[in-house]
Design a protein around this motif. Structure first.
Motif, mmCIF file in Angstrom:
data_model
loop_
_atom_site.group_PDB
_atom_site.id
_atom_site.type_symbol
_atom_site.label_atom_id
_atom_site.label_comp_id
_atom_site.label_asym_id
_atom_site.label_seq_id
_atom_site.Cartn_x
_atom_site.Cartn_y
_atom_site.Cartn_z
ATOM 1 N N LYS A 236 -43.513 -5.543 24.615
ATOM 2 C CA LYS A 236 -43.414 -6.907 25.127
ATOM 3 C C LYS A 236 -44.243 -7.857 24.261
ATOM 4 O O LYS A 236 -45.383 -7.566 23.939
ATOM 5 C CB LYS A 236 -43.914 -6.967 26.570
ATOM 6 C CG LYS A 236 -43.063 -6.184 27.563
ATOM 7 C CD LYS A 236 -43.625 -6.326 28.960
ATOM 8 C CE LYS A 236 -42.779 -5.558 29.962
ATOM 9 N NZ LYS A 236 -43.323 -5.669 31.339
ATOM 10 N N ARG A 237 -43.639 -8.999 23.943
ATOM 11 C CA ARG A 237 -44.367 -10.003 23.166
ATOM 12 C C ARG A 237 -44.867 -11.142 24.039
ATOM 13 O O ARG A 237 -45.520 -12.052 23.551
ATOM 14 C CB ARG A 237 -43.481 -10.539 22.042
ATOM 15 C CG ARG A 237 -43.185 -9.507 20.974
ATOM 16 C CD ARG A 237 -42.405 -10.071 19.811
ATOM 17 N NE ARG A 237 -43.086 -11.148 19.115
ATOM 18 C CZ ARG A 237 -42.796 -11.523 17.875
ATOM 19 N NH1 ARG A 237 -41.837 -10.906 17.200
ATOM 20 N NH2 ARG A 237 -43.431 -12.513 17.295
ATOM 21 N N TYR A 238 -44.592 -11.102 25.339
ATOM 22 C CA TYR A 238 -45.074 -12.116 26.271
ATOM 23 C C TYR A 238 -44.775 -13.535 25.778
ATOM 24 O O TYR A 238 -45.616 -14.438 25.876
ATOM 25 C CB TYR A 238 -46.572 -11.961 26.521
ATOM 26 C CG TYR A 238 -46.938 -10.682 27.225
ATOM 27 C CD1 TYR A 238 -47.028 -10.617 28.606
ATOM 28 C CD2 TYR A 238 -47.178 -9.518 26.490
ATOM 29 C CE1 TYR A 238 -47.357 -9.436 29.259
ATOM 30 C CE2 TYR A 238 -47.497 -8.325 27.132
ATOM 31 C CZ TYR A 238 -47.585 -8.299 28.510
ATOM 32 O OH TYR A 238 -47.911 -7.124 29.152
ATOM 33 N N SER A 239 -43.599 -13.715 25.217
ATOM 34 C CA SER A 239 -43.145 -15.019 24.715
ATOM 35 C C SER A 239 -43.998 -15.541 23.573
ATOM 36 O O SER A 239 -43.931 -16.727 23.238
ATOM 37 C CB SER A 239 -43.100 -16.057 25.847
ATOM 38 O OG SER A 239 -42.201 -15.641 26.870
ATOM 39 N N VAL A 240 -44.824 -14.680 22.967
ATOM 40 C CA VAL A 240 -45.618 -15.093 21.804
ATOM 41 C C VAL A 240 -44.769 -14.839 20.568
ATOM 42 O O VAL A 240 -44.770 -13.738 20.000
ATOM 43 C CB VAL A 240 -46.946 -14.310 21.729
ATOM 44 C CG1 VAL A 240 -47.754 -14.781 20.520
ATOM 45 C CG2 VAL A 240 -47.737 -14.499 23.014
ATOM 46 N N MET A 241 -44.042 -15.837 20.141
ATOM 47 C CA MET A 241 -43.106 -15.684 19.035
ATOM 48 C C MET A 241 -43.633 -16.270 17.736
ATOM 49 O O MET A 241 -43.045 -16.072 16.681
ATOM 50 C CB MET A 241 -41.765 -16.350 19.388
ATOM 51 C CG MET A 241 -41.161 -15.868 20.703
ATOM 52 S SD MET A 241 -40.991 -14.061 20.759
ATOM 53 C CE MET A 241 -39.846 -13.801 19.416
ATOM 54 N N THR A 242 -44.725 -17.018 17.797
ATOM 55 C CA THR A 242 -45.284 -17.647 16.599
ATOM 56 C C THR A 242 -46.784 -17.361 16.534
ATOM 57 O O THR A 242 -47.375 -16.789 17.454
ATOM 58 C CB THR A 242 -45.046 -19.166 16.610
ATOM 59 O OG1 THR A 242 -45.787 -19.741 17.699
ATOM 60 C CG2 THR A 242 -43.559 -19.482 16.769
ATOM 61 N N SER A 243 -47.386 -17.787 15.457
ATOM 62 C CA SER A 243 -48.839 -17.654 15.284
ATOM 63 C C SER A 243 -49.549 -18.964 15.609
ATOM 64 O O SER A 243 -50.572 -19.296 14.999
ATOM 65 C CB SER A 243 -49.165 -17.230 13.847
ATOM 66 O OG SER A 243 -48.658 -18.176 12.916
ATOM 67 N N ASN A 244 -49.005 -19.724 16.573
ATOM 68 C CA ASN A 244 -49.601 -21.009 16.933
ATOM 69 C C ASN A 244 -51.018 -20.863 17.470
ATOM 70 O O ASN A 244 -51.821 -21.793 17.372
ATOM 71 C CB ASN A 244 -48.726 -21.710 17.977
ATOM 72 C CG ASN A 244 -47.466 -22.287 17.372
ATOM 73 O OD1 ASN A 244 -47.346 -22.408 16.154
ATOM 74 N ND2 ASN A 244 -46.502 -22.636 18.221
#
Length: 481
Positions: free
Chosen positions: A380-388
């Protein structure tokens, strides 16, 4: 005082204060005895300029959090003008009988007073008991004023650099001093004045490296459980520095198992690179885990960073690392975290795709969906799709990256401390078992569900209608058509 040159004498009065007295002298030739007496009394004085980098680092940290009001660069004023002992070098009045705190204050006051009132003077006698000056009246050219030294100007312009976001160039200094006090100086003198102000305020960049061991020692003493490590080269130069505070180590288990890593350049005199590892807490706030300083990004440095990161935080179930497609990060991740999913930042991937797709189309086709797609991701990426997360941290430290290294470390420590305190206060106001983010998401889903029609088929199978559309929802399998 119109007949001959004016001599102003200052005598020691109940050390360390100095009192002023005005006398008249003749312009006649000085004897050899008086010259010898003056030479015996001449002394070289150095003002102790103790540099407290921790105090300055706290100021920079406050600026990064945008809690510091705009500095208006107001002139310093006395708490009590009628005070007998003058401590302010910019005291507005000059009178007979005044008492000064010490000789350094007196000399600074005379220089500021001469600049403000457009006259020059020379030192007639200087010793531990007496300080006498003579006003120069003949052919006095203020543009060549001796009192406007680079050190004095540096002390004057120092408030301009309290806010690191303020830009003040040597040309700006030349123009400001010329407009206010009619002082004309060359570019080199303005540059020296700026360097003096920066060194007085921030300390010397080279000496800052010598303070690192003692600073890290005190950091561990005041923050038990903090992990720090240093690696030096053969010439004793700093190669790598790792820092993970105890607050980060304790809070990691309550964060999402997603670590975002990134690097950014340091803008101090010796340059370098600052690497960071960050996560998100349950509220979705940025949670810095570790910081790492090096000379440049390469395979060895990233491998060393990940090795220290794993030793400090270990490996959690369903853990994932997000970064850009830097070759050194890819190699270090495969070596240190071989069983952890390594995902790519979609923003960096899209930007590279737009600029270099024609040249590297085959390479992009080999990346793999699991590297950037949430659907194909192994964890799961927990909606972390960028390095913001890392980019936001870099933006918060943009001002601190210009200061010497020890101040930078204290700024990072202060930044984490303030963020932790602020987020803890917010969490204490939560009245439900859910975080505000999760509660808001459920509320939005509930409002949306009011427009749907649901028909149950059994305990776990439902048919959902909305206008001319329909879906089959299987709660047991957690799927929807």
């Amino acid at each position: 005082m119109a007949t001959t040159s004016n001599q102003i004498s200052f005598y020691a009065y109940k050390e360390p204060t100095i009192t002023a007295e005005l006398t008249m002298i003749d312009n006649g030739p000085r004897t050899a005895e008086s010259t010898i007496e003056q030479q015996e009394c001449e002394i070289t004085e150095e003002i102790n300029e103790t540099f407290y980098f921790i105090d300055y680092a706290k100021l920079v940290t406050t600026e990064m959090l945008e809690q510091l009001e705009n500095n208006k660069n107001k002139e310093l004023s006395l708490d009590n003008i009628d005070s007998l002992v003058i401590t302010n070098p910019r005291h507005p009045k000059f009178e007979i009988g005044q008492i000064y705190k010490d000789k350094a204050t007196l000399k600074s006051f005379l220089s500021y007073f001469a600049i403000t009132n457009h006259f020059q003077y020379k030192v007639f006698k200087s010793c531990s008991r007496e300080y006498s000056i003579i006003c120069l009246e003949k052919n006095c050219k203020f543009s060549d004023q001796q009192q406007a030294t680079s050190k004095l100007i540096g002390n004057y312009i120092k408030p301009k650099f309290l806010n690191l976001k303020t830009t003040c160039t040597p040309l700006d200094i030349k123009g400001d001093l010329n407009d206010r006090y009619s002082i004309k100086m060359n570019y080199r003198k303005a540059w020296r004045s700026k360097e003096h102000a920066l060194n007085k305020l921030r300390g010397n960049a080279k000496e800052s490296y010598n303070l690192i061991p003692s600073y890290l020692y005190m950091l561990q003493k005041t923050n038990p459980g903090t992990i720090v490590d240093i690696e030096k080269g053969e010439d004793k130069s700093l190669l790598f520095l790792f820092m993970a505070l105890n607050a980060s180590l304790r809070g990691w288990e309550k964060c999402k198992p997603i670590i975002v890593v990134d690097g950014t350049f340091l803008k101090s005199a010796y340059g370098g690179t600052l690497l960071s590892a960050s996560a998100q807490d349950a509220r979705g706030k940025i949670f810095p885990l570790a910081f790492y300083m090096e000379d440049s990004e390469n395979n060895k440095s990233w491998e060393w960073f990940f090795t220290k990161l794993r030793a400090a935080y270990g490996v959690r179930e369903d853990q994932c690392i997000i970064s850009d497609r830097h070759e050194s990060i890819i190699k270090a991740t495969n070596k240190v975290f071989p069983k952890i999913t390594h995902g790519y930042c979609m923003f960096h991937l899209l930007r590279n795709l737009k600029t270099t797709y024609k040249k590297h189309a085959k390479e992009y086709s080999k990346i793999g969906y699991h590297k950037w797609s949430r659907f194909y991701s192994k964890n799961k990426r927990y909606s972390v799709m960028t390095s913001n997360i890392a980019e936001s941290l870099n933006a918060a430290t943009v001002a601190a990256r210009e200061v010497p290294v020890t101040i930078l470390l204290e700024c990072l420590h202060g930044l984490l401390q303030d963020w932790t305190y602020t987020n803890r206060k917010l969490d204490q106001k939560t009245m439900t078992r859910l975080t505000p983010v999760a509660k808001q998401a459920l509320t939005n889903n509930f409002v949306y569900s009011l427009r749907l029609t649901v028909k149950p088929a059994n305990e776990y199978l439902f048919e959902v209608f909305k206008e001319d559309k329909s879906w089959i929802v299987n709660l047991k399998e957690r799927i929807c058509t």
